[in-house]
Design an enzyme around this catalytic site. Structure first.
Site, PDB file in Angstrom:
ATOM      1  N   HIS A  17      38.854  41.223  43.068  1.00 47.65           N
ATOM      2  CA  HIS A  17      40.037  40.670  43.781  1.00 47.65           C
ATOM      3  C   HIS A  17      40.159  39.185  43.448  1.00 47.65           C
ATOM      4  O   HIS A  17      39.396  38.366  43.951  1.00 47.65           O
ATOM      5  CB  HIS A  17      39.873  40.842  45.293  1.00 47.65           C
ATOM      6  N   HIS A  19      43.130  35.867  42.438  1.00 46.62           N
ATOM      7  CA  HIS A  19      44.467  35.324  42.184  1.00 46.62           C
ATOM      8  C   HIS A  19      44.360  34.338  41.030  1.00 46.62           C
ATOM      9  O   HIS A  19      43.704  33.307  41.175  1.00 46.62           O
ATOM     10  CB  HIS A  19      45.015  34.603  43.424  1.00 46.62           C
ATOM     11  N   LEU A  20      44.995  34.662  39.917  1.00 46.47           N
ATOM     12  CA  LEU A  20      44.900  33.780  38.742  1.00 46.47           C
ATOM     13  C   LEU A  20      46.150  32.926  38.563  1.00 46.47           C
ATOM     14  O   LEU A  20      46.183  32.064  37.690  1.00 46.47           O
ATOM     15  CB  LEU A  20      44.646  34.603  37.476  1.00 46.47           C
ATOM     16  N   ARG A  21      47.182  33.188  39.372  1.00 47.16           N
ATOM     17  CA  ARG A  21      48.440  32.420  39.300  1.00 47.16           C
ATOM     18  C   ARG A  21      49.086  32.581  37.918  1.00 47.16           C
ATOM     19  O   ARG A  21      48.810  33.523  37.206  1.00 47.16           O
ATOM     20  CB  ARG A  21      48.214  30.931  39.647  1.00 47.16           C
ATOM     21  N   ASN A  45      50.735  38.771  43.422  1.00 43.98           N
ATOM     22  CA  ASN A  45      51.641  38.008  44.303  1.00 43.98           C
ATOM     23  C   ASN A  45      52.136  36.728  43.647  1.00 43.98           C
ATOM     24  O   ASN A  45      51.976  35.632  44.169  1.00 43.98           O
ATOM     25  CB  ASN A  45      50.972  37.722  45.658  1.00 43.98           C
ATOM     26  N   LYS A 101      48.858  47.126  45.154  1.00 47.43           N
ATOM     27  CA  LYS A 101      48.479  46.292  46.293  1.00 47.43           C
ATOM     28  C   LYS A 101      49.518  46.385  47.403  1.00 47.43           C
ATOM     29  O   LYS A 101      50.719  46.186  47.173  1.00 47.43           O
ATOM     30  CB  LYS A 101      48.362  44.831  45.815  1.00 47.43           C
ATOM     31  N   HIS A 138      45.826  44.612  51.941  1.00 38.38           N
ATOM     32  CA  HIS A 138      45.661  43.410  52.775  1.00 38.38           C
ATOM     33  C   HIS A 138      45.802  43.898  54.208  1.00 38.38           C
ATOM     34  O   HIS A 138      46.903  44.209  54.660  1.00 38.38           O
ATOM     35  CB  HIS A 138      46.699  42.340  52.435  1.00 38.38           C
ATOM     36  N   HIS A 176      39.007  42.029  51.120  1.00 39.99           N
ATOM     37  CA  HIS A 176      38.507  40.840  51.825  1.00 39.99           C
ATOM     38  C   HIS A 176      38.327  41.067  53.328  1.00 39.99           C
ATOM     39  O   HIS A 176      38.983  40.425  54.156  1.00 39.99           O
ATOM     40  CB  HIS A 176      39.376  39.606  51.568  1.00 39.99           C
ATOM     41  N   LEU A 221      43.402  33.576  54.302  1.00 43.07           N
ATOM     42  CA  LEU A 221      43.782  34.765  55.068  1.00 43.07           C
ATOM     43  C   LEU A 221      43.171  36.006  54.431  1.00 43.07           C
ATOM     44  O   LEU A 221      43.161  36.099  53.209  1.00 43.07           O
ATOM     45  CB  LEU A 221      45.305  34.896  55.134  1.00 43.07           C
ATOM     46  N   ASP A 249      38.570  36.918  46.080  1.00 45.31           N
ATOM     47  CA  ASP A 249      39.837  36.417  46.645  1.00 45.31           C
ATOM     48  C   ASP A 249      40.036  34.944  46.308  1.00 45.31           C
ATOM     49  O   ASP A 249      40.650  34.204  47.077  1.00 45.31           O
ATOM     50  CB  ASP A 249      39.918  36.649  48.157  1.00 45.31           C
ATOM     51  N   HIS A 253      45.130  26.677  45.247  1.00 45.34           N
ATOM     52  CA  HIS A 253      46.351  25.939  45.616  1.00 45.34           C
ATOM     53  C   HIS A 253      46.096  24.465  45.322  1.00 45.34           C
ATOM     54  O   HIS A 253      44.986  23.970  45.566  1.00 45.34           O
ATOM     55  CB  HIS A 253      46.649  26.078  47.120  1.00 45.34           C
ATOM     56  N   ALA A 265      47.378  29.073  52.766  1.00 48.25           N
ATOM     57  CA  ALA A 265      46.136  29.827  52.913  1.00 48.25           C
ATOM     58  C   ALA A 265      45.568  30.131  51.537  1.00 48.25           C
ATOM     59  O   ALA A 265      46.301  30.528  50.639  1.00 48.25           O
ATOM     60  CB  ALA A 265      46.416  31.132  53.650  1.00 48.25           C
TER      61      ALA A 265
HETATM   62  C1  NCD Z   1      46.036  34.389  48.931  1.00 47.52           C
HETATM   63  C2  NCD Z   1      46.908  33.551  47.996  1.00 47.52           C
HETATM   64  O1  NCD Z   1      46.916  32.319  48.112  1.00 47.52           O
HETATM   65  O2  NCD Z   1      47.549  34.129  47.110  1.00 47.52           O
HETATM   66  N1  NCD Z   1      45.599  33.573  50.016  1.00 47.52           N
HETATM   67  C3  NCD Z   1      44.528  33.793  50.810  1.00 47.52           C
HETATM   68  O3  NCD Z   1      44.349  33.068  51.779  1.00 47.52           O
HETATM   69  N2  NCD Z   1      43.657  34.749  50.541  1.00 47.52           N
HETATM   70  C4  NCD Z   1      46.764  35.597  49.392  1.00 47.52           C
HETATM   71  C5  NCD Z   1      45.865  36.630  50.017  1.00 47.52           C
HETATM   72  O4  NCD Z   1      45.026  37.237  49.347  1.00 47.52           O
HETATM   73  O5  NCD Z   1      45.961  36.847  51.238  1.00 47.52           O
HETATM   74 ZN    ZN Z   2      43.861  37.828  47.889  1.00 51.69          ZN
END
Ligand code: NCD
Ligand code: ZN
Length: 346
Positions: A17, A19-21, A45, A101, A138, A176, A221, A249, A253, A265
């Protein structure tokens, strides 16, 4: 008593899990995940979210270009109220989408296009059950009347338990997890239900967000919960149960987006992910369970082979920088300024 180990070699792990943006930040963060992990389940996302096979394929190409050779991104489809079962199934059969997802609409960062009611995606879920495609969840209700610290436990009652009961053949990863209730639900469910656990939820409880003032870099989150939940998660992760596996996760940011009147988050933990996890396994006297959690249980659940090759960590102090420059974007990593006890060798 044998001496405590000072080196640990495990099969090359995966991150189930992350997030690579996209764009410049993708080019700044992908290398950290690729350095430690052979594969990663990449969250969809983006803005706009990855809702088509074409978008998933194109995003995968951008990740491969950013991460370089030796890393395999496993893509996910972002479920919306109106996504077509055929699109999801075609993505799976074409080898583009490993999983899909479920973001409840407005539950978290980038979830505005998410699902408003699981009844709306019933046909998609039935199709996924039929083709053996995992659903990644989620697990938080979005009802503002439910206390934010209760939203995961209420989601189990209202949504997840009925879903698992109605679609017993559907493979579900409860992503998560942050509560004792979630750990118990997964442990007590059948073999089709598993969970990922992040490093932050093993290290911090909710006090960390308020230690001496408000700490935006400890906010993600689902939000960290009370200490007894953290202890239950540590027990689950280090139990040796194949139902629990590594999913960071990692959610980068920019500093400015976190340190704001309404901060985002997400915790960026990719650069020192294994160092963070192994500290927990050592503290719990469970280093012998680390390989299962990091490298074996995930592939077994997804029906994928374990990776070739190994990685080694050794006991040596590593100081995490206060900030990391992700290709021009400053991001504060998890454990910023702390010294961890294990070093990733590679
Ligand atoms: C994630 C994000 O920033 O894309 N943020 C987080 O707090 N985990 C989104 C997510 O997985 O809930
Ligand atoms: Zn996530």
């Amino acid at each position: 008593m044998t001496d405590a180990p000072t080196r640990l070699t495990i099969r090359r792990p995966d991150d189930w899990h992350v997030h690579l943006r996209d764009g410049a930040v993708l080019n700044g963060v992908a290398k950290y995940t690729a350095h430690q992990f052979a594969r990663a389940i990449v969250m969809p996302n983006l803005s706009p979210p990855v809702t088509t096979v074409e978008a998933g394929r194109a995003y995968r190409e951008r990740i491969v270009a950013a991460a370089g050779p030796g890393f395999t991104p496993l893509m996910t489809a972002y479920l919306t109220d109106s996504i077509a079962p055929d699109e999801v199934a075609r993505g799976h059969s074409d080898g583009v989408f490993t999983a899909a997802k479920l973001y409840p609409a407005h539950a978290t960062t980038g979830s505005a296009h998410g699902v408003t009611d699981v009844a709306n995606i019933r046909k998609v879920l039935e199709r996924m059950e039929a083709i053996g495609m995992p659903l990644l969840v989620h697990g938080e209700v979005t009802d503002s009347h439910v206390d934010i610290f209760d939203r995961e436990a209420v989601f189990i009652e209202r949504t997840l338990a009925p879903l698992v009961r109605d679609l017993p053949g559907l493979k579900v990863v409860f992503e998560h997890i942050t509560t004792a209730e979630a750990a118990a639900f997964v442990a007590e469910s059948g073999p089709n239900v598993a969970a990922t656990i992040t490093p932050q939820h093993l290290h911090i409880n909710r006090n960390a967000m308020f230690a001496g003032g408000i700490r935006p870099h400890m906010y993600c989150l689902p939000v960290a919960k009370r200490e007894h939940h953290r202890l239950a998660l540590r027990k689950a992760a280090t139990s040796g149960s194949a139902k629990f596996f590594l999913g960071t996760d990692s959610a980068p940011h920019a500093v400015g987006a976190k340190e704001a009147s309404c901060g985002c988050a997400g915790i960026f933990n990719a650069p020192y992910a294994l160092e963070s996890y192994i500290a927990v396994f050592e503290e719990e006297g469970a280093l012998d369970k680390f390989e299962g959690f990091a490298s074996l249980n995930g592939p077994a659940f997804y029906g994928l082979p374990v990776n070739e090759g190994t990685v080694t960590l050794e006991k040596a102090p590593v100081t995490v920088p206060d900030v990391i420059d992700a290709n021009g974007t400053p991001i504060v990593p998890f454990h910023a300024g702390e010294t961890l006890g294990w070093r990733f060798i590679g």
